[in-house]
Design a protein around this motif. Structure first.
Motif, PDB file in Angstrom:
ATOM      1  N   THR A  16      93.023 107.829  -1.109  1.00 11.54           N
ATOM      2  CA  THR A  16      91.655 107.842  -1.628  1.00 11.54           C
ATOM      3  C   THR A  16      90.968 106.504  -1.361  1.00 11.54           C
ATOM      4  OG1 THR A  16      92.264 109.431  -3.352  1.00 11.54           O
ATOM      5  CG2 THR A  16      90.235 108.193  -3.682  1.00 11.54           C
ATOM      6  N   VAL A  17      89.715 106.600  -0.969  1.00 12.84           N
ATOM      7  CA  VAL A  17      88.863 105.421  -0.832  1.00 12.84           C
ATOM      8  C   VAL A  17      87.742 105.536  -1.863  1.00 12.84           C
ATOM      9  CG1 VAL A  17      87.464 106.463   1.013  1.00 12.84           C
ATOM     10  CG2 VAL A  17      87.563 103.971   0.776  1.00 12.84           C
ATOM     11  N   TYR A  18      87.329 104.411  -2.384  1.00 13.63           N
ATOM     12  CA  TYR A  18      86.328 104.375  -3.459  1.00 13.63           C
ATOM     13  C   TYR A  18      85.125 103.540  -3.047  1.00 13.63           C
ATOM     14  CZ  TYR A  18      90.530 105.695  -6.077  1.00 13.63           C
ATOM     15  OH  TYR A  18      91.680 106.315  -6.503  1.00 13.63           O
ATOM     16  N   LEU A  19      84.019 103.809  -3.716  1.00  8.28           N
ATOM     17  CA  LEU A  19      82.846 102.957  -3.583  1.00  8.28           C
ATOM     18  C   LEU A  19      82.285 102.721  -4.968  1.00  8.28           C
ATOM     19  CD1 LEU A  19      81.047 101.497  -1.465  1.00  8.28           C
ATOM     20  CD2 LEU A  19      79.480 103.452  -1.643  1.00  8.28           C
ATOM     21  N   GLN A  20      82.459 101.498  -5.459  1.00  5.61           N
ATOM     22  CA  GLN A  20      81.876 101.109  -6.745  1.00  5.61           C
ATOM     23  C   GLN A  20      80.470 100.596  -6.485  1.00  5.61           C
ATOM     24  OE1 GLN A  20      83.132 101.289  -9.988  1.00  5.61           O
ATOM     25  NE2 GLN A  20      81.060 100.640 -10.554  1.00  5.61           N
ATOM     26  N   MET A  21      79.499 101.239  -7.106  1.00  5.60           N
ATOM     27  CA  MET A  21      78.096 100.890  -6.875  1.00  5.60           C
ATOM     28  C   MET A  21      77.503 100.369  -8.166  1.00  5.60           C
ATOM     29  SD  MET A  21      76.932 104.101  -4.492  1.00  5.60           S
ATOM     30  CE  MET A  21      77.002 105.260  -5.826  1.00  5.60           C
ATOM     31  N   ASN A  22      77.105  99.115  -8.160  1.00  7.28           N
ATOM     32  CA  ASN A  22      76.494  98.475  -9.329  1.00  7.28           C
ATOM     33  C   ASN A  22      75.054  98.101  -9.022  1.00  7.28           C
ATOM     34  OD1 ASN A  22      79.015  98.609 -10.617  1.00  7.28           O
ATOM     35  ND2 ASN A  22      79.597  96.565  -9.897  1.00  7.28           N
ATOM     36  N   SER A  23      74.319  97.791 -10.057  1.00  5.18           N
ATOM     37  CA  SER A  23      72.910  97.358  -9.910  1.00  5.18           C
ATOM     38  C   SER A  23      72.150  98.303  -8.984  1.00  5.18           C
ATOM     39  CB  SER A  23      72.855  95.930  -9.358  1.00  5.18           C
ATOM     40  OG  SER A  23      73.565  95.039 -10.188  1.00  5.18           O
ATOM     41  N   LEU A  24      72.276  99.581  -9.256  1.00  6.31           N
ATOM     42  CA  LEU A  24      71.676 100.575  -8.365  1.00  6.31           C
ATOM     43  C   LEU A  24      70.158 100.505  -8.387  1.00  6.31           C
ATOM     44  CD1 LEU A  24      74.195 103.437  -8.997  1.00  6.31           C
ATOM     45  CD2 LEU A  24      73.547 102.568  -6.736  1.00  6.31           C
ATOM     46  N   ARG A  25      69.592 100.757  -7.219  1.00  4.60           N
ATOM     47  CA  ARG A  25      68.147 100.734  -7.037  1.00  4.60           C
ATOM     48  C   ARG A  25      67.666 102.113  -6.613  1.00  4.60           C
ATOM     49  NH1 ARG A  25      68.652  95.558  -2.916  1.00  4.60           N
ATOM     50  NH2 ARG A  25      69.349  94.015  -4.468  1.00  4.60           N
ATOM     51  N   ILE A  26      66.396 102.361  -6.774  1.00  2.04           N
ATOM     52  CA  ILE A  26      65.835 103.648  -6.380  1.00  2.04           C
ATOM     53  C   ILE A  26      66.115 103.924  -4.908  1.00  2.04           C
ATOM     54  CG2 ILE A  26      63.656 104.869  -6.014  1.00  2.04           C
ATOM     55  CD1 ILE A  26      62.686 103.622  -8.659  1.00  2.04           C
ATOM     56  N   GLU A  27      66.062 102.882  -4.098  1.00  2.00           N
ATOM     57  CA  GLU A  27      66.274 103.056  -2.660  1.00  2.00           C
ATOM     58  C   GLU A  27      67.728 103.342  -2.278  1.00  2.00           C
ATOM     59  OE1 GLU A  27      64.798 100.429  -4.122  1.00  2.00           O
ATOM     60  OE2 GLU A  27      65.478  98.513  -3.250  1.00  2.00           O
ATOM     61  N   ASP A  28      68.640 103.331  -3.251  1.00  2.00           N
ATOM     62  CA  ASP A  28      70.023 103.719  -2.995  1.00  2.00           C
ATOM     63  C   ASP A  28      70.207 105.234  -3.077  1.00  2.00           C
ATOM     64  OD1 ASP A  28      71.043 100.833  -4.880  1.00  2.00           O
ATOM     65  OD2 ASP A  28      71.028 101.051  -2.687  1.00  2.00           O
ATOM     66  N   THR A  29      69.157 105.941  -3.468  1.00  2.00           N
ATOM     67  CA  THR A  29      69.235 107.399  -3.535  1.00  2.00           C
ATOM     68  C   THR A  29      69.558 107.970  -2.153  1.00  2.00           C
ATOM     69  OG1 THR A  29      67.697 107.562  -5.387  1.00  2.00           O
ATOM     70  CG2 THR A  29      67.911 109.507  -3.979  1.00  2.00           C
ATOM     71  N   ALA A  30      70.652 108.731  -2.087  1.00  2.00           N
ATOM     72  CA  ALA A  30      71.108 109.255  -0.795  1.00  2.00           C
ATOM     73  C   ALA A  30      72.331 110.142  -0.998  1.00  2.00           C
ATOM     74  CB  ALA A  30      71.476 108.110   0.146  1.00  2.00           C
ATOM     75  N   VAL A  31      72.673 110.865   0.052  1.00  2.00           N
ATOM     76  CA  VAL A  31      73.983 111.511   0.124  1.00  2.00           C
ATOM     77  C   VAL A  31      74.948 110.496   0.709  1.00  2.00           C
ATOM     78  CG1 VAL A  31      75.343 113.334   1.211  1.00  2.00           C
ATOM     79  CG2 VAL A  31      73.022 113.823   0.393  1.00  2.00           C
ATOM     80  N   TYR A  32      76.047 110.274  -0.006  1.00  2.00           N
ATOM     81  CA  TYR A  32      77.056 109.308   0.429  1.00  2.00           C
ATOM     82  C   TYR A  32      78.264 110.069   0.969  1.00  2.00           C
ATOM     83  CZ  TYR A  32      74.480 105.486  -1.702  1.00  2.00           C
ATOM     84  OH  TYR A  32      73.516 104.541  -2.005  1.00  2.00           O
ATOM     85  N   SER A  33      78.610 109.744   2.196  1.00  2.00           N
ATOM     86  CA  SER A  33      79.757 110.389   2.844  1.00  2.00           C
ATOM     87  C   SER A  33      80.787 109.347   3.228  1.00  2.00           C
ATOM     88  CB  SER A  33      79.325 111.127   4.113  1.00  2.00           C
ATOM     89  OG  SER A  33      78.407 112.160   3.826  1.00  2.00           O
ATOM     90  N   CYS A  34      82.042 109.723   3.114  1.00  2.00           N
ATOM     91  CA  CYS A  34      83.078 108.866   3.677  1.00  2.00           C
ATOM     92  C   CYS A  34      83.377 109.352   5.089  1.00  2.00           C
ATOM     93  CB  CYS A  34      84.344 108.854   2.830  1.00  2.00           C
ATOM     94  SG  CYS A  34      85.140 110.451   2.620  1.00  2.00           S
ATOM     95  N   ALA A  35      83.843 108.453   5.911  1.00  2.00           N
ATOM     96  CA  ALA A  35      84.133 108.787   7.299  1.00  2.00           C
ATOM     97  C   ALA A  35      85.385 108.043   7.747  1.00  2.00           C
ATOM     98  CB  ALA A  35      82.956 108.437   8.195  1.00  2.00           C
ATOM     99  N   LYS A  36      86.193 108.712   8.489  1.00  2.00           N
ATOM    100  CA  LYS A  36      87.436 108.131   9.002  1.00  2.00           C
ATOM    101  C   LYS A  36      87.153 107.332  10.278  1.00  2.00           C
ATOM    102  CE  LYS A  36      91.776 109.636  11.171  1.00  2.00           C
ATOM    103  NZ  LYS A  36      91.291 109.357  12.542  1.00  2.00           N
ATOM    104  N   ASP A  37      87.673 106.136  10.327  1.00  2.00           N
ATOM    105  CA  ASP A  37      87.527 105.334  11.529  1.00  2.00           C
ATOM    106  C   ASP A  37      88.378 105.932  12.654  1.00  2.00           C
ATOM    107  OD1 ASP A  37      88.499 102.698  13.233  1.00  2.00           O
ATOM    108  OD2 ASP A  37      86.465 102.519  12.436  1.00  2.00           O
ATOM    109  N   GLY A  38      87.926 105.756  13.894  1.00  2.00           N
ATOM    110  CA  GLY A  38      88.620 106.329  15.030  1.00  2.00           C
ATOM    111  C   GLY A  38      89.957 105.686  15.352  1.00  2.00           C
ATOM    112  N   GLY A  39      90.235 104.548  14.713  1.00  2.00           N
ATOM    113  CA  GLY A  39      91.537 103.941  14.920  1.00  2.00           C
ATOM    114  C   GLY A  39      91.527 102.838  15.965  1.00  2.00           C
ATOM    115  N   TYR A  40      92.633 102.686  16.661  1.00  2.00           N
ATOM    116  CA  TYR A  40      92.794 101.533  17.539  1.00  2.00           C
ATOM    117  C   TYR A  40      91.769 101.496  18.664  1.00  2.00           C
ATOM    118  CZ  TYR A  40      94.932 104.378  21.211  1.00  2.00           C
ATOM    119  OH  TYR A  40      95.156 105.298  22.185  1.00  2.00           O
ATOM    120  N   LEU A  41      91.287 102.685  19.055  1.00  2.00           N
ATOM    121  CA  LEU A  41      90.242 102.699  20.083  1.00  2.00           C
ATOM    122  C   LEU A  41      88.957 102.090  19.552  1.00  2.00           C
ATOM    123  CD1 LEU A  41      90.744 106.233  21.669  1.00  2.00           C
ATOM    124  CD2 LEU A  41      91.218 104.015  22.722  1.00  2.00           C
TER     125      LEU A  41
END
Lengths: 112, 120
Positions: free
Chosen positions: B78-103
């Motif tokens: 599991t990966v986490y994202l702790q978001m503090n001091s949120l602003r109106i402009e932080d409104t969004a869909v948040y997605s996690c993404a896997k890095d492609g690796g060594y390439l």
């Protein structure tokens, strides 16, 4: 920050014809290892983006060979041959040369 | 097959906090860097943060630096994202993404995302 610019925000294509989507970076994406750190993604309606092309021209697994990426340095193109209905969506380019990864604004492809 | 599933989104007031989670399966999680990317309503994609495969390195966009913290638990995949001091402009869909690796240089799998709305 490297700025990515996709000059066309939308494109309407007849099925069976070809389409080209361009992407320009504010700095060269050519690393001294010879790779261009440019990738392409397609976001279909209501879906998350999917990887199409990486390192400028390498197709991701499962991507049809109708799609191809070309270019080097600051100018890149995604070509779609024989456009099909499944190709509709928004295409994004992304640079990964600098750790502040940045995306182009996206080019929306529609079918006529 | 690779699966990424985010959770933890919701509605929060400006200045508030939220913690997002992304549970991964179908690959050796501890071998890959993991990213968070967001997409504001009817907007394009914005990269937010990256944590390296072993947690030793983190990177943030300027827009969230000092307010958001990325972390991971390789035992829980599991990966986490702790978001503090949120602003109106932080409104969004948040997605996690896997890095492609060594390439390097690409995101080969994305989750469906979780919606974060910052509103008073």
């Amino acid at each position: 920050e490297i700025v990515m610019t996709q000059s066309r925000l939308s494109l309407s294509v007849t099925p069976g014809e070809s389409a080209s989507i361009s992407c320009r970076s504010s700095q060269s994406l050519l690393h001294n290892n010879g790779n261009n750190y440019l990738s392409w993604y397609l976001q279909k309606p209501g879906r998350s983006p999917q990887l199409l092309i990486y390192l400028g021209s390498t197709r991701a697994s499962g991507v049809p060979d109708r799609l191809s990426g070309r270019g080097s340095g600051t100018d890149f193109t995604l070509n779609i041959n024989r456009v099909e209905a499944e190709d509709v969506g928004i295409y994004y380019c992304m640079q990964a040369l600098q750790t502040a990864w940045t995306f182009g604004q996206g080019t929306k492809v529609e079918i006529k | 097959q690779v699966q990424l599933v985010e959770s933890g989104g919701g509605v929060v007031q400006p200045g508030g906090s939220l913690r997002l989670s992304c549970e991964a399966s179908g690959f050796n999680f501890s071998n890959y860097g993991m990213h968070w990317v967001r997409q504001a309503p009817v907007q394009g994609l914005e990269w937010v943060a990256l944590m390296s495969y072993d947690g030793s390195s983190t990177y943030y966009s300027d827009s969230v630096k000092g307010r958001f913290t990325i972390s991971r638990d390789n035992y829980k995949n599991t990966v986490y994202l702790q978001m503090n001091s949120l602003r109106i402009e932080d409104t969004a869909v948040y997605s996690c993404a896997k890095d492609g690796g060594y390439l390097g240089g690409f995101f080969d799998y994305w989750g469906p995302g979780t919606m974060v709305t910052v509103s008073s």
